[in-house]
Motif scaffolding. Structure first.
Motif, mmCIF file in Angstrom:
data_model
loop_
_atom_site.group_PDB
_atom_site.id
_atom_site.type_symbol
_atom_site.label_atom_id
_atom_site.label_comp_id
_atom_site.label_asym_id
_atom_site.label_seq_id
_atom_site.Cartn_x
_atom_site.Cartn_y
_atom_site.Cartn_z
ATOM 1 N N TYR A 1 0.967 -1.225 -0.005
ATOM 2 C CA TYR A 1 -0.006 0.083 -0.034
ATOM 3 C C TYR A 1 0.945 1.109 -0.205
ATOM 4 O O TYR A 1 1.908 1.190 0.806
ATOM 5 C CB TYR A 1 -0.875 0.065 1.075
ATOM 6 C CG TYR A 1 -1.726 1.167 1.403
ATOM 7 C CD1 TYR A 1 -1.568 2.335 2.072
ATOM 8 C CD2 TYR A 1 -2.994 1.161 0.463
ATOM 9 C CE1 TYR A 1 -2.652 3.365 2.355
ATOM 10 C CE2 TYR A 1 -4.038 2.319 0.574
ATOM 11 C CZ TYR A 1 -3.601 3.361 1.333
ATOM 12 O OH TYR A 1 -4.404 4.335 1.569
ATOM 13 N N TYR A 2 0.393 2.366 -0.707
ATOM 14 C CA TYR A 2 1.415 3.456 -0.899
ATOM 15 C C TYR A 2 0.335 4.668 -0.569
ATOM 16 O O TYR A 2 -0.567 4.628 -0.956
ATOM 17 C CB TYR A 2 1.781 3.552 -2.414
ATOM 18 C CG TYR A 2 2.774 2.149 -2.812
ATOM 19 C CD1 TYR A 2 2.244 1.308 -3.533
ATOM 20 C CD2 TYR A 2 4.281 2.473 -2.318
ATOM 21 C CE1 TYR A 2 3.121 0.148 -3.597
ATOM 22 C CE2 TYR A 2 4.883 1.339 -2.824
ATOM 23 C CZ TYR A 2 4.284 0.150 -3.306
ATOM 24 O OH TYR A 2 5.201 -1.009 -3.572
ATOM 25 N N SER A 3 1.331 5.811 -0.308
ATOM 26 C CA SER A 3 0.655 7.104 -0.071
ATOM 27 C C SER A 3 0.420 7.651 -1.603
ATOM 28 O O SER A 3 1.210 7.304 -2.600
ATOM 29 C CB SER A 3 1.619 8.153 0.682
ATOM 30 O OG SER A 3 2.774 8.288 -0.212
ATOM 31 N N ASP A 4 -0.468 8.451 -1.588
ATOM 32 C CA ASP A 4 -0.745 9.039 -3.091
ATOM 33 C C ASP A 4 0.776 9.829 -3.480
ATOM 34 O O ASP A 4 0.781 9.846 -4.783
ATOM 35 C CB ASP A 4 -1.741 10.184 -2.971
ATOM 36 C CG ASP A 4 -3.222 9.686 -2.578
ATOM 37 O OD1 ASP A 4 -4.215 10.203 -2.375
ATOM 38 O OD2 ASP A 4 -3.247 8.259 -2.830
ATOM 39 N N ALA A 5 1.251 10.560 -2.817
ATOM 40 C CA ALA A 5 2.548 11.286 -3.055
ATOM 41 C C ALA A 5 3.627 10.246 -3.731
ATOM 42 O O ALA A 5 4.344 10.856 -4.492
ATOM 43 C CB ALA A 5 3.117 11.809 -1.795
ATOM 44 N N VAL A 6 3.668 9.177 -3.457
ATOM 45 C CA VAL A 6 4.886 8.265 -4.067
ATOM 46 C C VAL A 6 4.192 6.947 -4.996
ATOM 47 O O VAL A 6 4.838 6.420 -5.700
ATOM 48 C CB VAL A 6 5.585 7.424 -3.074
ATOM 49 C CG1 VAL A 6 6.179 8.744 -1.979
ATOM 50 C CG2 VAL A 6 4.819 6.530 -2.223
ATOM 51 N N GLN A 7 2.904 6.861 -4.921
ATOM 52 C CA GLN A 7 2.138 5.650 -5.744
ATOM 53 C C GLN A 7 2.683 5.877 -7.322
ATOM 54 O O GLN A 7 2.825 7.021 -7.794
ATOM 55 C CB GLN A 7 0.568 5.875 -5.849
ATOM 56 C CG GLN A 7 0.007 5.009 -6.657
ATOM 57 C CD GLN A 7 -0.235 3.547 -6.005
ATOM 58 O OE1 GLN A 7 -0.271 3.375 -4.977
ATOM 59 N NE2 GLN A 7 0.381 2.678 -6.715
ATOM 60 N N GLY A 8 3.117 4.646 -7.811
ATOM 61 C CA GLY A 8 3.831 4.745 -9.251
ATOM 62 C C GLY A 8 5.018 5.088 -9.469
ATOM 63 O O GLY A 8 5.682 4.923 -10.432
ATOM 64 N N ARG A 9 5.762 5.691 -8.223
ATOM 65 C CA ARG A 9 7.039 6.014 -8.512
ATOM 66 C C ARG A 9 7.981 5.102 -7.352
ATOM 67 O O ARG A 9 9.237 4.769 -7.646
ATOM 68 C CB ARG A 9 7.365 7.645 -8.014
ATOM 69 C CG ARG A 9 6.784 8.544 -8.919
ATOM 70 C CD ARG A 9 7.155 9.830 -8.716
ATOM 71 N NE ARG A 9 6.668 10.298 -7.298
ATOM 72 C CZ ARG A 9 7.581 10.821 -6.262
ATOM 73 N NH1 ARG A 9 8.951 10.765 -6.546
ATOM 74 N NH2 ARG A 9 7.423 11.147 -5.215
ATOM 75 N N PHE A 10 7.630 4.752 -6.202
ATOM 76 C CA PHE A 10 8.348 4.127 -5.280
ATOM 77 C C PHE A 10 7.736 2.713 -5.155
ATOM 78 O O PHE A 10 6.635 2.389 -5.738
ATOM 79 C CB PHE A 10 7.938 4.459 -3.955
ATOM 80 C CG PHE A 10 8.659 5.907 -3.604
ATOM 81 C CD1 PHE A 10 9.278 6.716 -4.793
ATOM 82 C CD2 PHE A 10 8.926 6.347 -2.222
ATOM 83 C CE1 PHE A 10 9.940 7.799 -4.433
ATOM 84 C CE2 PHE A 10 9.539 7.612 -2.293
ATOM 85 C CZ PHE A 10 9.807 8.383 -3.215
ATOM 86 N N GLY A 11 8.585 1.701 -4.814
ATOM 87 C CA GLY A 11 8.085 0.257 -4.803
ATOM 88 C C GLY A 11 8.807 -0.337 -3.315
ATOM 89 O O GLY A 11 9.887 -0.170 -3.172
#
Length: 123
Positions: free
Chosen positions: A59-69
């Motif tokens: 699960y990711y924050s909106d700020a990093v979704q799609g950039r962080f794994g």
């Protein structure tokens, strides 16, 4: 008791990538969800990403979704944060943390913390 130790931070340029590592010792992370938080100067600690004992659950924050794994290797007691397309606003101290709660995004829900690793992104 679990001891956590982060590494991999540094100074990078905007658009670069960086991989943070979190090593756990003291006891197994079995049953623990693991998360990354970050804290910029003068700001509150902010949730970044979390992963369950099952590495497929993330699960990711909106700020990093799609950039962080976020990923983990349970056999090695390791957790990672792959950060791509870094932005200056990603500059912060990054902490890994362990919790027996699932889908917890509040820092107060985490029992164990590392000392943090500095990530600085220059524009």
């Amino acid at each position: 008791q679990v001891q956590l130790s982060e590494s991999g931070g540094g100074l990078v340029q905007a658009g670069d990538s960086l991989r943070l590592s979190c090593a756990a010792s003291g006891r197994t992370l079995s049953g623990y969800a693991m998360a990354w938080f970050r804290q910029a100067p003068g700001k509150e600690r902010e949730f970044v990403a979390l992963i369950g004992w099952n590495p497929d659950s993330t699960y990711y924050s909106d700020a990093v979704q799609g950039r962080f794994g976020i990923s983990r290797e349970n056999a090695k007691n390791m957790v990672y944060l792959q950060m791509n397309n870094l932005k200056p606003e990603d500059t912060a101290v990054y902490f890994c943390a362990a919790s027996r709660l699932w889908l917890e995004t509040r820092a107060s829900g985490y029992e164990y913390w590392g000392q943090g690793t500095q990530v600085t992104v220059a524009s």
